[in-house]
Write a protein that holds these residues in place. Structure first.
Motif, PDB file in Angstrom:
ATOM      1  N   LEU B 309      63.122 -29.856  27.429  1.00 55.71           N
ATOM      2  CA  LEU B 309      63.152 -28.512  28.007  1.00 55.71           C
ATOM      3  C   LEU B 309      63.482 -27.427  26.991  1.00 55.71           C
ATOM      4  CD1 LEU B 309      65.010 -29.371  31.343  1.00 55.71           C
ATOM      5  CD2 LEU B 309      62.612 -28.707  31.072  1.00 55.71           C
ATOM      6  N   THR B 310      63.936 -27.811  25.817  1.00 56.50           N
ATOM      7  CA  THR B 310      64.390 -26.788  24.866  1.00 56.50           C
ATOM      8  C   THR B 310      64.161 -27.237  23.436  1.00 56.50           C
ATOM      9  OG1 THR B 310      66.322 -25.523  24.131  1.00 56.50           O
ATOM     10  CG2 THR B 310      66.740 -27.780  24.815  1.00 56.50           C
ATOM     11  N   TYR B 311      64.009 -26.277  22.548  1.00 63.07           N
ATOM     12  CA  TYR B 311      64.019 -26.606  21.125  1.00 63.07           C
ATOM     13  C   TYR B 311      65.459 -26.669  20.631  1.00 63.07           C
ATOM     14  CZ  TYR B 311      63.469 -26.194  16.094  1.00 63.07           C
ATOM     15  OH  TYR B 311      63.549 -26.403  14.744  1.00 63.07           O
ATOM     16  N   GLY B 312      66.293 -25.735  21.147  1.00 58.32           N
ATOM     17  CA  GLY B 312      67.661 -25.702  20.643  1.00 58.32           C
ATOM     18  C   GLY B 312      68.680 -25.518  21.754  1.00 58.32           C
ATOM     19  N   ILE B 313      69.687 -26.377  21.776  1.00 55.48           N
ATOM     20  CA  ILE B 313      70.801 -26.225  22.722  1.00 55.48           C
ATOM     21  C   ILE B 313      72.093 -26.541  21.972  1.00 55.48           C
ATOM     22  CG2 ILE B 313      70.431 -28.588  23.639  1.00 55.48           C
ATOM     23  CD1 ILE B 313      71.545 -27.408  26.345  1.00 55.48           C
ATOM     24  N   HIS B 314      73.035 -25.622  22.060  1.00 56.21           N
ATOM     25  CA  HIS B 314      74.291 -25.760  21.315  1.00 56.21           C
ATOM     26  C   HIS B 314      75.443 -25.274  22.170  1.00 56.21           C
ATOM     27  CE1 HIS B 314      72.068 -26.236  17.540  1.00 56.21           C
ATOM     28  NE2 HIS B 314      71.262 -25.313  18.022  1.00 56.21           N
ATOM     29  N   SER B 315      76.588 -25.907  21.980  1.00 61.03           N
ATOM     30  CA  SER B 315      77.799 -25.339  22.573  1.00 61.03           C
ATOM     31  C   SER B 315      78.820 -25.146  21.462  1.00 61.03           C
ATOM     32  CB  SER B 315      78.361 -26.271  23.648  1.00 61.03           C
ATOM     33  OG  SER B 315      78.783 -27.490  23.075  1.00 61.03           O
ATOM     34  N   SER B 316      79.659 -24.116  21.628  1.00 53.53           N
ATOM     35  CA  SER B 316      80.648 -23.846  20.573  1.00 53.53           C
ATOM     36  C   SER B 316      81.774 -22.980  21.118  1.00 53.53           C
ATOM     37  CB  SER B 316      79.985 -23.136  19.396  1.00 53.53           C
ATOM     38  OG  SER B 316      79.375 -21.938  19.827  1.00 53.53           O
ATOM     39  N   PHE B 317      82.916 -23.087  20.461  1.00 55.64           N
ATOM     40  CA  PHE B 317      84.021 -22.157  20.689  1.00 55.64           C
ATOM     41  C   PHE B 317      83.985 -21.134  19.562  1.00 55.64           C
ATOM     42  CE2 PHE B 317      85.483 -25.905  22.935  1.00 55.64           C
ATOM     43  CZ  PHE B 317      86.068 -25.368  24.074  1.00 55.64           C
TER      44      PHE B 317
END
Lengths: 450, 442
Positions: B309-317
């Protein structure tokens, strides 16, 4: 440290490699069993090493119907081999992450490269992994389906960028016959329609040890590294068929070409591109110096003529260096309220002035120093060396890379004037404009909470 | 053909940072750090001082970035063009910038060949100490910035990010991004006096730190810098005002932008994590397993690798001196937005239910320690690591202890630090792109 015995063993065939030659700190070896070329550069700036493998295949090797194949294949190369796959808990990216690797793969017109920078003591793990995907990638249809939509989203992200849209259209307009015509990411319908079988054929044709160059750069023990690469790559057979060659030649351009892209947006862009030469051509270095004089920093000619005059927001000059004849391009986002036509004419005037009046010796000296400094800064990190060397061997060869700084130092102001006159003429020019449609980006609707 | 013998390798290993890094603090508070590294004839500088947007009036935070950006536009001794000529003719890079994501600091960065060290340091200090902020340069820069803001307003990622910050942060919060038109109005209203005043208030040696790494002799660098910095006023001290973390409240917004093939979606909530926080490593190790990498983290494996569904998925603080938000960013084709958001929320909920698997934690530790070593592979990388450690109040020894500190994190610590801060039911979800009426609604 190498033992004296090991050092002595270097003088003979070692780990199945023939020593080819050494120059400027670069050693070339060739694996007897399959023709894999290996380049080694010692650089002990830190206890890390970069292992990279460059396949001499890029979008230059594609045609209508399978544009983007090289890039989609690069994505699928992360989906696994019999030894490295998610089902076994050894997915390629996960293994590299665990090593703390800085890694990625990229595709461009003339090459595909895979690289990982790792702590020195983990070299063998990277070599083993790369060896496994030379001929053993799984390339499963059930992996291609979701990866196709990933790549399509990457394509869509590019379509959001006026710069990327202009670069793609510039090449598509300037090249009609040569495969530089189509973008590396491919045309949307080819990305969507390409079959797994077609990708496998592409893989079988080009992912062969005799069509690849491995690089080991950084802090390694010479003999041991050679043995490691030999041990993991030595048993791979060379290709049963010759590697297909590209024979299409773009004929000379016989008149200015123009295109306009109209889309919603806030800022217009101008792109001017002139047909130039292949990287191995002797004029390449003068064109690089010209590019620097035109767009290298605040003191450059186009920065002064465009940004300092508040005509544009920035300016970028790219003397593309490719295996086949390429372009010299100028990209500039136009400051809102300024006519793009004024930006275009200003760029053309400045370039005409260079062709007519030449450049000063001081400008050439500055460009030469900047390029010299870039080369020295590159040596600060193994992955920067790997990136530069990968590009060089894709478009030319490693000796071209080794001689590049000296060749730049030999460029004179007359050389720069001559190449400007020879290449920056209207008949070889492609002008592209990105024109924003009115009212874009202003609408915003707020939806209720779910 | 025979190969020449390999040259003998130098002895492996390097001195601990605590021994290798030399320090000198000047009477006015300026802190100088030098690490000699003679492998390549280059030198890198990383540093900064406390003159970021936190210290600018809340209705014109960008005063900080404009002031930093205008420092090199002319000094009492040289014009902008003379400075640029001096630097560019030697291939020297030198930048002063204030990024809105770090409201505290102004960053100083640069690199030069070591043969040009004297001029490099001389211009660096001259630009810091004697800027004149010429009117005509500010006028030019204001026009350029207005154009750049309009350019940004075309980007789905920028539009989504700034809208999300407006939904979670109150008006006076330094991480709240104003709308494009508001920022344009604020830039147009800026005067030279505003810059001069802000400069006089915030710039001084008291918060200055400079790290020099490369082919240099430490004592020579200290002496050269002391000579030109010793007479600078101390200015304000290092105290950083506390910025309260707002309460969480779920929210949602869709920004319609025509002709965008890709949409950007952000899921965001305020978090209380700062970089010096003792739970920083535990919390970010957990986050790495969830979403640091599009290829290997849980979100990447599910939303990218499995569902495509995506090229890029990221999580961050976004954790600095000021506690920033927890953010998940996803790129999607507009029609896939609902599916991508649903999968993302489901995966985060699952992660919160089960916590880290022990093996995940071990892998993330191995990765973090390896990356730490790899990042120290250049003069610039070393300079940034030292600069960052000092900036966040750690002793130099922290760099030597880092692998041990990472190894010491337990699953319980990581799970607790993460789950305390991440609450999907409180997310603000903002998407920007070309959404049809029928599809793509969340």
């Amino acid at each position: 440290m190498d033992s004296p015995a090991a050092a002595k063993a270097d003088h003979t065939v070692l780990a199945g490699f023939d020593f080819v030659k050494e120059k400027s700190g670069i050693r070339e070896f060739r694996l007897r069993s399959n023709g894999l070329r290996l380049l080694m550069i010692e650089n002990r700036v830190a206890p890390v090493v970069t292992f990279a493998i460059v396949y001499h295949v890029g979008s230059r090797n594609e045609a209508v119907g399978y544009t983007g194949a090289t890039h989609l294949l690069e994505h699928l190369m992360f989906k696994g081999t019999p030894d490295y796959n998610r089902e076994r808990g050894t997915a390629i990216a996960a293994v590299l992450e665990r090593l703390g690797a800085r890694f990625n793969a990229t595709t461009w017109f003339d090459r595909t490269n895979y690289y990982e920078t790792i702590p020195s003591d983990r070299l063998e793990e990277a070599v083993k992994l790369e060896a496994s995907r030379v001929r053993q990638s799984l390339l499963r249809d059930e992996d291609r389906q979701p990866e196709m939509t990933v790549v399509r989203n990457e394509f869509e992200m590019g379509e959001n960028s006026p710069f990327q849209v202009l670069y793609k259209h510039s090449f598509a307009t300037a090249f009609r016959e040569h495969p530089y015509h189509h973008p590396t990411i491919g045309w949307r319908s080819d990305i969507e329609g390409m079959t797994t079988q077609r990708l496998r054929e592409f893989y079988d044709a080009f992912y062969q040890p005799n069509n690849a160059t491995a690089l080991v750069i950084g802090d390694f023990e010479g003999t041991q590294a050679l043995e490691t690469v030999g041990r993991h790559f030595g048993s791979i057979s060379s290709s049963p068929c010759p590697i297909p060659r590209v024979y299409t030649v773009e004929p000379p351009q016989e008149g200015e070409r123009r295109f306009i892209v109209r889309r919603a947006g806030q800022v217009a862009w101008c792109a001017l591109s002139w047909r130039t030469v292949e990287a191995l051509h002797p004029d390449t270095h003068a064109l690089a110096v010209l590019g620097n004089i035109l767009g290298g920093g605040l003191t450059s000619r186009l920065y002064q003529a465009l940004v300092e005059q508040n005509l544009t927001l920035s300016v970028m000059v790219v003397p593309w260096q490719l295996r086949d004849p390429g372009l010299l391009s100028v990209f500039s986002p136009v400051r809102p309220g300024v006519e793009p036509a004024l930006v275009e004419s200003t760029i053309r005037q400045e370039l005409t002035r260079v062709a007519r009046e030449g450049v000063t010796a001081a400008e050439v000296a500055k460009a030469r120093t900047q390029i010299e400094a870039e080369v020295i800064f590159d040596r600060d990190s193994t992955d920067a060396i790997a990136a530069s060397l990968s590009e060089a061997i894709a478009v030319a060869d490693w000796e071209w890379y080794a001689q590049y700084p000296a060749a730049i130092q030999r460029v004179t102001s007359e050389d720069v004037r001559r190449v400007a006159e020879a290449y920056l003429h209207d008949d070889g020019l492609t002008v592209g404009l990105f024109m924003p449609k009115n009212g874009a980006g202003q609408t915003s609707s707020v939806e209720p909470e779910p | 053909m025979t190969a020449p013998a390999w040259p003998a390798a130098p002895a492996r290993g390097r001195l601990p940072f605590a021994e290798a890094v030399r320090q000198r603090t000047l009477p006015n508070g300026a802190r100088l750090f030098v690490l000699e590294n003679h492998f390549n004839p280059t030198v890198a500088v990383s540093g900064g001082l406390h003159a970021g947007s936190l210290f600018a009036p809340s209705d014109r935070r960008l005063l900080a970035s404009v002031t930093a950006g205008e420092l090199a536009k002319g000094t009492e001794r040289h014009t902008k063009l003379q400075i640029a000529e001096d630097l560019e003719s030697r291939g020297i890079s030198l930048s002063f910038s204030s990024d809105s994501s770090d409201p505290v600091g102004v960053d100083i960065g640069g690199a030069a060949l070591s043969r040009d060290l004297d001029l490099f340091l001389d211009r660096l200090v001259e630009i810091l100490r004697f800027p004149v902020f010429p009117d005509e340069e500010l006028d030019k820069e204001k026009k350029r910035i207005v154009g750049s803001i309009r350019q940004q307003q075309d980007q789905t990622s920028a539009r989504a990010y700034e809208a999300a910050t407006r939904r979670i942060y109150p008006l006076e919060h330094p991480l709240r991004r104003r709308t494009g038109p508001e920022r344009i109005a604020a830039v147009e209203a800026l005067t030279r006096d505003d810059l001069v005043h802000f400069y006089q208030q915030r710039y001084g040696a008291g918060t200055l730190q400079l790290v020099v790494v490369g082919d240099v002799v430490a004592e020579e660098v200290f002496d050269a810098l002391e000579k030109c910095l010793a007479s600078w006023k101390a200015g304000p001290g290092c105290e950083i005002p506390t910025v309260p973390v707002p309460l969480e409240a779920p929210d949602q917004e869709t920004i319609q932008m025509p002709d965008k093939a890709n949409a950007d979606v952000l899921l965001m909530e305020p978090a209380d994590l700062t970089r010096p926080d003792p739970s920083y490593l535990a919390c970010t190790l957990a986050n790495s397993a969830l979403g640091q990498s599009s290829l290997t983290s849980r979100l990447g494996v599910r939303v990218r690798d499995t569902e495509g569904l995506t090229y890029g998925i990221h999580s961050s603080f976004h954790a600095g001196h000021v506690a920033g938000p927890f953010v998940v960013s996803v790129t999607v084709r507009p029609a896939s937005r609902d599916a991508a958001v649903a999968s993302t929320l489901d995966e985060i909920a699952r992660f919160l239910r089960t916590g880290l698997i022990e093996k995940e934690l071990e892998d993330e530790k191995s990765s973090r320690i390896g990356k730490f070593k790899v990042d120290l592979a250049s003069n610039a990388g070393i300079a940034q690591a030292i600069d960052s450690a000092v900036y966040y109040g750690f002793e130099i020894e922290y760099l030597d202890l880092f692998p041990t500190l990472v190894e010491a994190v337990t699953k319980e610590q990581a799970d607790a630090a993460f789950s305390r801060r991440v609450h999907p039911e409180q997310f603000t979800i903002v998407s920007a792109g070309s959404f049809s009426k029928e599809g793509g609604r969340t």
